[in-house]
Design an enzyme around this catalytic site. Structure first.
Site, PDB file in Angstrom:
ATOM      1  N   GLU A   1       8.977  -4.298  10.876  1.00  0.00           N
ATOM      2  CA  GLU A   1       9.410  -2.998  10.361  1.00  0.00           C
ATOM      3  C   GLU A   1       9.906  -2.094  11.474  1.00  0.00           C
ATOM      4  OE1 GLU A   1       7.939   0.747   7.541  1.00  0.00           O
ATOM      5  OE2 GLU A   1       6.631  -0.996   7.807  1.00  0.00           O
TER       6      GLU A   1
ATOM      7  N   LYS B   1      -1.214  -9.415   2.999  1.00  0.00           N
ATOM      8  CA  LYS B   1      -0.479  -8.997   4.191  1.00  0.00           C
ATOM      9  C   LYS B   1      -1.340  -8.044   5.002  1.00  0.00           C
ATOM     10  CE  LYS B   1       3.179  -6.142   4.041  1.00  0.00           C
ATOM     11  NZ  LYS B   1       2.740  -5.039   4.936  1.00  0.00           N
TER      12      LYS B   1
ATOM     13  N   ASP C   1      -0.862  -6.173  -0.073  1.00  0.00           N
ATOM     14  CA  ASP C   1      -1.296  -5.537   1.168  1.00  0.00           C
ATOM     15  C   ASP C   1      -2.816  -5.386   1.187  1.00  0.00           C
ATOM     16  OD1 ASP C   1       0.812  -5.063   2.911  1.00  0.00           O
ATOM     17  OD2 ASP C   1       1.398  -3.193   1.926  1.00  0.00           O
TER      18      ASP C   1
ATOM     19  N   ASP D   1       0.839  -1.197   0.000  1.00  0.00           N
ATOM     20  CA  ASP D   1       0.000   0.000   0.000  1.00  0.00           C
ATOM     21  C   ASP D   1       0.880   1.254   0.000  1.00  0.00           C
ATOM     22  OD1 ASP D   1       0.889  -0.128   2.624  1.00  0.00           O
ATOM     23  OD2 ASP D   1      -1.104  -0.242   3.527  1.00  0.00           O
ATOM     24  N   SER D   2       2.206   1.039   0.007  1.00  0.00           N
ATOM     25  CA  SER D   2       3.152   2.137  -0.225  1.00  0.00           C
ATOM     26  C   SER D   2       2.980   2.715  -1.621  1.00  0.00           C
ATOM     27  CB  SER D   2       4.594   1.658  -0.027  1.00  0.00           C
ATOM     28  OG  SER D   2       4.843   0.455  -0.728  1.00  0.00           O
TER      29      SER D   2
ATOM     30  N   GLU E   1      -1.528  -5.623   8.756  1.00  0.00           N
ATOM     31  CA  GLU E   1      -0.822  -4.987   9.864  1.00  0.00           C
ATOM     32  C   GLU E   1      -1.594  -5.189  11.167  1.00  0.00           C
ATOM     33  OE1 GLU E   1      -0.058  -0.872   9.114  1.00  0.00           O
ATOM     34  OE2 GLU E   1       0.896  -1.223   7.170  1.00  0.00           O
TER      35      GLU E   1
END
Length: 273
Positions: free
Chosen positions: A191, A122, A92, A53-54, A124
């Site tokens: 991270e 993925k 993501d 999502d970067s 978070e």
């Protein structure tokens, strides 16, 4: 066709992630968001591609990852999947796609898998999202966890500083990692955490760890493609190693093109029909 310094042309799977950890073989991962770049990265021998999502920052120019939608991620992931033959493609799940409730998280994970063709998702977060993670795993979808600095929670923490430097947060990160791995996650991204903590997590859990700003003791590493290729400017965290200076290369190439067009040198007779 084998990639650069890679003789094993088999498709990388989540099972092979576990094999690589057990053999002590480091796992290489980079982000990609489009067909052209993903094809180059895959042929170079990368083990996994993260459709991060970067893309919100790199491709759309947003200040955070929060604006990304499920539709945005499917678009980017589908473009990447079309180019990839060997690498494991992980997408993501964007902010808001799994935090509301487990049912919505499962539905969005299924959409991403069906419409993009990626290999895994993925997510978070720690035990707070464990029920949703389990439900997604029960649906047959591989999940990579993400602990430490979690950019989707930037407004909660208010900083991109190193996480888990205090013992209480470090202890929680370890317990989160254990719970997520035992639930069935095939890997954990760590991270911006202290290197010693990353080593401890890596030794404690059975699933592979992928570090970004987490030292060299993890089972693998990931970087944002635009950062490691030197396309971005003004972003130089300690963990970033630039392997090229494409910003200068591209700027020079475009500048020479502009000059040739303005002068009438391009196209010349041999470049005309």
């Amino acid at each position: 066709m084998a990639g650069y310094l890679v003789n094993d042309t088999r498709k990388v799977t989540t099972h092979r992630f576990m094999e690589m950890k057990q053999k002590g073989e480091k796992i290489s991962m980079l982000t990609s968001y489009d067909f052209t770049m993903a094809g180059i990265v895959d042929k170079a021998g990368i083990d996994a591609i993260l459709v991060g999502d970067s893309a919100s920052n790199v491709m759309a120019g947003n200040a955070t990852t929060l604006p990304m939608t499920v539709d945005n991620m499917i678009y980017h992931a589908r473009s990447v999947v079309r180019a990839v033959q060997r690498a494991l493609v992980i997408c993501d799940m964007p902010f808001g796609s799994y935090q509301v409730n487990a049912a919505e998280g499962v539905a969005n994970a299924i959409r991403i898998m069906k419409e993009s063709g990626c290999d895994a998702v993925k997510m978070e977060g720690g035990v707070e999202i464990l029920d949703t993670v389990k439900r997604i795993l029960d649906a047959g979808i591989p999940v990579m966890a993400h602990l430490g600095l979690t950019p989707q929670s930037i407004n909660k923490f208010g900083t991109y500083a190193v996480r888990a430097k205090e013992q209480a947060e470090a202890d929680k990160l370890i317990s989160d990692a254990i719970a997520l791995c035992e639930a069935g996650c095939f890997g954990i991204t760590l991270e911006k955490v202290p290197a010693a903590l990353a080593v401890e997590v890596t030794r404690t859990v059975k699933c592979p760890t992928i570090g970004i700003g987490a030292g060299n003791g993890t089972d693998g590493q990931v970087l944002v493609i635009a950062d490691m290729l030197g396309m971005t400017q003004g972003f130089s965290p300690r963990f970033l190693r630039r392997y090229a200076d494409l910003n200068t290369v591209i700027t020079d190439a475009v500048g020479r093109y502009v000059e040739d067009v303005k002068s009438g040198d391009f196209p010349n007779e041999s470049e005309s029909y």
